[in-house]
Write an enzyme that holds these catalytic residues in place. Structure first.
Site, PDB file in Angstrom:
ATOM      1  N   ARG A 238     -26.114 -39.915  -0.235  1.00 56.65           N
ATOM      2  CA  ARG A 238     -26.879 -41.012  -0.843  1.00 56.65           C
ATOM      3  C   ARG A 238     -28.301 -40.511  -1.010  1.00 56.65           C
ATOM      4  O   ARG A 238     -28.950 -40.168  -0.026  1.00 56.65           O
ATOM      5  CB  ARG A 238     -26.847 -42.255   0.048  1.00 56.65           C
ATOM      6  CG  ARG A 238     -27.898 -43.276  -0.335  1.00 56.65           C
ATOM      7  CD  ARG A 238     -27.656 -44.631   0.271  1.00 56.65           C
ATOM      8  NE  ARG A 238     -26.505 -45.276  -0.346  1.00 56.65           N
ATOM      9  CZ  ARG A 238     -26.240 -46.571  -0.249  1.00 56.65           C
ATOM     10  NH1 ARG A 238     -27.032 -47.362   0.449  1.00 56.65           N
ATOM     11  NH2 ARG A 238     -25.181 -47.086  -0.829  1.00 56.65           N
TER      12      ARG A 238
ATOM     13  N   HIS B  49     -23.971 -45.401  -9.134  1.00 56.79           N
ATOM     14  CA  HIS B  49     -23.267 -45.740  -7.884  1.00 56.79           C
ATOM     15  C   HIS B  49     -21.786 -45.972  -8.211  1.00 56.79           C
ATOM     16  O   HIS B  49     -21.296 -47.096  -8.165  1.00 56.79           O
ATOM     17  CB  HIS B  49     -23.893 -46.985  -7.251  1.00 56.79           C
ATOM     18  CG  HIS B  49     -23.494 -47.217  -5.826  1.00 56.79           C
ATOM     19  ND1 HIS B  49     -22.786 -46.307  -5.065  1.00 56.79           N
ATOM     20  CD2 HIS B  49     -23.721 -48.285  -5.006  1.00 56.79           C
ATOM     21  CE1 HIS B  49     -22.599 -46.798  -3.850  1.00 56.79           C
ATOM     22  NE2 HIS B  49     -23.155 -48.002  -3.784  1.00 56.79           N
TER      23      HIS B  49
ATOM     24  N   GLN C 162     -19.195 -48.059  -6.043  1.00 53.91           N
ATOM     25  CA  GLN C 162     -19.283 -49.516  -6.084  1.00 53.91           C
ATOM     26  C   GLN C 162     -18.405 -50.090  -7.196  1.00 53.91           C
ATOM     27  O   GLN C 162     -17.773 -51.138  -7.027  1.00 53.91           O
ATOM     28  CB  GLN C 162     -20.735 -49.943  -6.301  1.00 53.91           C
ATOM     29  CG  GLN C 162     -20.926 -51.447  -6.253  1.00 53.91           C
ATOM     30  CD  GLN C 162     -20.553 -52.025  -4.892  1.00 53.91           C
ATOM     31  OE1 GLN C 162     -20.986 -51.511  -3.865  1.00 53.91           O
ATOM     32  NE2 GLN C 162     -19.749 -53.079  -4.879  1.00 53.91           N
TER      33      GLN C 162
ATOM     34  N   ASP D 259     -27.238 -57.856  -8.990  1.00 54.53           N
ATOM     35  CA  ASP D 259     -27.654 -56.994  -7.884  1.00 54.53           C
ATOM     36  C   ASP D 259     -29.096 -57.366  -7.573  1.00 54.53           C
ATOM     37  O   ASP D 259     -29.707 -58.170  -8.286  1.00 54.53           O
ATOM     38  CB  ASP D 259     -27.524 -55.520  -8.342  1.00 54.53           C
ATOM     39  CG  ASP D 259     -27.887 -54.506  -7.259  1.00 54.53           C
ATOM     40  OD1 ASP D 259     -27.943 -54.888  -6.076  1.00 54.53           O
ATOM     41  OD2 ASP D 259     -28.121 -53.335  -7.603  1.00 54.53           O
TER      42      ASP D 259
ATOM     43  N   CYS E 232     -22.911 -56.292  -5.295  1.00 58.23           N
ATOM     44  CA  CYS E 232     -22.600 -55.131  -4.452  1.00 58.23           C
ATOM     45  C   CYS E 232     -23.132 -55.269  -3.035  1.00 58.23           C
ATOM     46  O   CYS E 232     -22.631 -54.598  -2.131  1.00 58.23           O
ATOM     47  CB  CYS E 232     -23.151 -53.867  -5.100  1.00 58.23           C
ATOM     48  SG  CYS E 232     -24.957 -53.865  -5.245  1.00 58.23           S
TER      49      CYS E 232
ATOM     50  N   ARG F 164     -14.760 -51.649  -0.739  1.00 58.45           N
ATOM     51  CA  ARG F 164     -15.492 -50.378  -0.718  1.00 58.45           C
ATOM     52  C   ARG F 164     -14.754 -49.360   0.166  1.00 58.45           C
ATOM     53  O   ARG F 164     -14.764 -48.172  -0.098  1.00 58.45           O
ATOM     54  CB  ARG F 164     -16.921 -50.591  -0.186  1.00 58.45           C
ATOM     55  CG  ARG F 164     -17.882 -51.270  -1.158  1.00 58.45           C
ATOM     56  CD  ARG F 164     -18.143 -50.407  -2.381  1.00 58.45           C
ATOM     57  NE  ARG F 164     -18.503 -49.068  -1.995  1.00 58.45           N
ATOM     58  CZ  ARG F 164     -19.742 -48.664  -1.676  1.00 58.45           C
ATOM     59  NH1 ARG F 164     -20.740 -49.511  -1.772  1.00 58.45           N
ATOM     60  NH2 ARG F 164     -19.974 -47.412  -1.291  1.00 58.45           N
TER      61      ARG F 164
END
Ligand code: CP
Ligand code: NVA
Length: 321
Positions: A108, A135, A138, A230, A270, A297
């Site tokens: 990450r 991402h 996700q 988000d 998310c 996830r």
């Protein structure tokens, strides 16, 4: 089928629609076998992953660590203060060392190029655990959740309302690849990355996905089946918070907005969620799928890791996507 073995998972752009469907099929299969049927299934016994985090995480860390453990393997978490990477040691050198010990590297990061260097230098598959640009993990979880809820994905009309950020970019690639219709509404100057938009539109043109971009949340949400948003302030943008809160006025997902838009919708986010982008009655309401989405996830990253390390054939029939 070993098409996915050894492959990096940096962007959905690099995967065909069939490969994305394969990952989703496997994720649903693993959930069925391990969660529903209570099977102990440990094909990754003896396998390891190094997890590099330059930013905070709840879901990405937990899903990877616990998911790999469920499959019989072991993950090692390296936070920003735990590793020399990029501070005392070049990315190139760290990548080679990590690849010597781990079977998979998940990272990450801030800059997406960091992941590309890592992937070039490491001989083992690298997974994008979020970058400033993308991402993709996700979106696998979001698609799995939509499949479980609707029984299909293509045909679900999706509205993204909020920032044209990393999640939005991966959603654009995912929808383009699977031929899913997508409306994106962002405030002016928060539109998604131009190059990604051009690429995603090109793919969408081939798969027949209809894409619309604009600055009107109600128009974007018009008769949508899934409303996705988000945070307005992503990790690394903390200093822009006050300006962003002002610029995103009118973008909050609330009943009034969705009533005007009409339609029957489900809500995805998310996480982590902040108060301003969605009201509590929606976030905790019956249309919200956020907890299922968070759980997924884990099943989806398990599918990615499994396919990177060995061929796998799901036991359940292929669901409709
Ligand atoms: N959705 C997501 O990636 O969450 P974390 O930041 O907690 O990993
Ligand atoms: N856009 C958010 C997603 C967090 C999972 C961020 O980058 O901080």
């Amino acid at each position: 089928d070993n098409r996915l073995v050894g492959r990096d998972f940096l962007s959905l752009k690099n995967f065909s629609s069939d490969e994305i469907k394969q990952l989703l099929w496997t994720a649903i299969d693993l959930k069925t076998r391990i969660k529903e049927n209570g099977e102990v299934f440990q094909p990754l016994k003896g396998k390891t992953a190094a997890l590099i985090f330059q930013k905070r995480s709840t879901r990405t860390r937990l899903s990877t660590e616990l998911g790999l453990a469920k499959l019989g393997g072991h993950a090692c978490f390296l936070g920003p203060d735990d590793i020399h990477l990029g501070v005392n040691e070049s990315v190139k050198d760290s990548a080679r060392v990590l690849a010597g010990m781990a079977d998979i590297i998940l990272a990450r990061v801030f800059g997406h190029d960091f992941l590309e260097i890592l992937a070039d230098e490491a001989k083992v598959p690298v997974i994008n655990g979020l970058s400033d640009l993308l991402h993709p993990l996700q979106i696998l979880a979001d698609f799995m959740t939509l499949q479980e809820n609707f029984g299909y994905i293509r045909g679900v009309k999706i509205a993204w309302i909020g920032d044209g950020n990393n999640i939005c970019h991966s959603l654009m690639y995912g929808c383009a690849k699977l031929g899913v219709d997508l409306n994106v509404a962002t405030p002016a100057s928060y539109e998604p990355n131009h190059a990604i938009t051009v690429e995603a539109m090109k793919i969408a043109g081939k798969t027949g996905a209809s894409f619309n971009f604009g600055n009107d949340p109600v128009a974007a949400a018009y008769r949508a089946d899934a409303i996705i948003t988000d945070t307005w302030v992503s990790m690394g943008q903390e200093e822009e918070k006050q300006k962003r809160l002002k610029d995103f006025a009118g973008y909050q997902i609330n009943r009034k907005m969705l009533k005007e838009a009409g339609g029957n919708w489900v809500f995805l986010h998310c996480l982590p969620r902040k108060q301003e982008e969605v009201t509590d009655d929606i976030f905790y309401g019956e249309e919200s799928l956020v907890w299922q989405e968070a759980e997924n996830r884990m099943w989806t990253v398990m599918a990615v890791m499994l396919h990177q390390l060995q061929p796998y054939r799901p036991t359940i029939p292929m669901p409709k996507f």
